[in-house]
Design an enzyme around this catalytic site. Structure first.
Site, short mmCIF file in Angstrom:
data_model
loop_
_atom_site.label_atom_id
_atom_site.label_comp_id
_atom_site.label_asym_id
_atom_site.label_seq_id
_atom_site.Cartn_x
_atom_site.Cartn_y
_atom_site.Cartn_z
N VAL A 124 -14.42 -26.99 -45.12
CA VAL A 124 -14.48 -28.45 -45.13
C VAL A 124 -14.73 -28.94 -46.56
O VAL A 124 -15.64 -28.46 -47.24
CB VAL A 124 -15.63 -28.95 -44.22
CG1 VAL A 124 -15.73 -30.46 -44.25
CG2 VAL A 124 -15.43 -28.44 -42.79
N CYS A 125 -13.94 -29.90 -46.99
CA CYS A 125 -14.11 -30.50 -48.31
C CYS A 125 -14.85 -31.82 -48.12
O CYS A 125 -14.26 -32.84 -47.78
CB CYS A 125 -12.75 -30.74 -48.96
SG CYS A 125 -12.90 -31.40 -50.63
N LEU A 126 -16.16 -31.76 -48.29
CA LEU A 126 -17.01 -32.94 -48.19
C LEU A 126 -18.00 -32.84 -49.35
O LEU A 126 -18.75 -31.87 -49.44
CB LEU A 126 -17.74 -32.95 -46.83
CG LEU A 126 -18.57 -34.17 -46.49
CD1 LEU A 126 -17.72 -35.43 -46.43
CD2 LEU A 126 -19.28 -33.96 -45.16
#
Length: 183
Positions: A111-113
């Protein structure tokens, strides 16, 4: 001096075991903070939390997100959280267990957060992360992608992106990739 404390602690454990009591496991600071965070959760109606290993293992849990608007409306997405004993000084490890066509989630579930990486601060909490994940589904971000193909389609042709999301969520192919049904 340290050895004396270890000997005393061992004697106390042996005495408790002899009395039929189970030894009390001390909670780490991370576990205490996580317990506080979980007890204060204020989740949107479309998010739920579960503990697949039982309530005794707070450091590993799952969050289900069912977006109620946007491209992913009607989908069900499962995320696993692994929390370090040094939480909140280290962000939890979050993976998407549902294969999804999304610019900010790759096909392996990474996840790219930003708040899970460079913008993590100990004042943030589990609630903040869950809201951040929820926001990824209501407002996917093509400017900071993990899935560059999905990001390019979202940027250049939002109607095609919407069609690809619907096909993927229905259990179809997008390009060469088969997605499991999640509607």
């Amino acid at each position: 001096m340290i050895k004396l404390f270890k000997v005393k602690e061992k004697q106390r454990e042996l005495a408790e075991n002899a009395n039929g009591k189970t030894p009390v496991k001390k909670q780490s600071a991370g576990e205490l903070r996580l317990h506080k965070d979980i007890s204060e959760l204020n989740l949107p109606k479309s998010c739920t939390i579960s503990f697949p290993n039982g309530k005794d293992d707070l450091m590993n849990f799952e969050v289900t997100i069912r977006p109620d608007e946007g491209y992913y409306l009607g989908g069900t997405f499962l995320f696993s959280f692994q929390v370090s004993p040094i939480y909140p000084h280290e962000a939890p490890k979050v993976k998407c267990k549902t294969k999804v066509y999304h610019p900010n989630i790759d096909l392996e579930g990474n996840v790219c957060l930003n708040i899970l990486r460079e913008d993590w601060k100990p004042v943030l909490n589990i609630n903040t992360i869950i809201y951040g994940l929820f926001h990824l589904f209501t407002e996917p971000n093509y400017e900071d992608p993990l899935n560059h193909d999905a990001a390019a389609v979202l940027r250049d042709n939002p109607k095609l992106f919407e069609s690809n999301v619907r096909r993927a969520m229905s259990g179809g192919y997008v390009g060469q990739t088969l997605f499991p049904r999640c509607i």
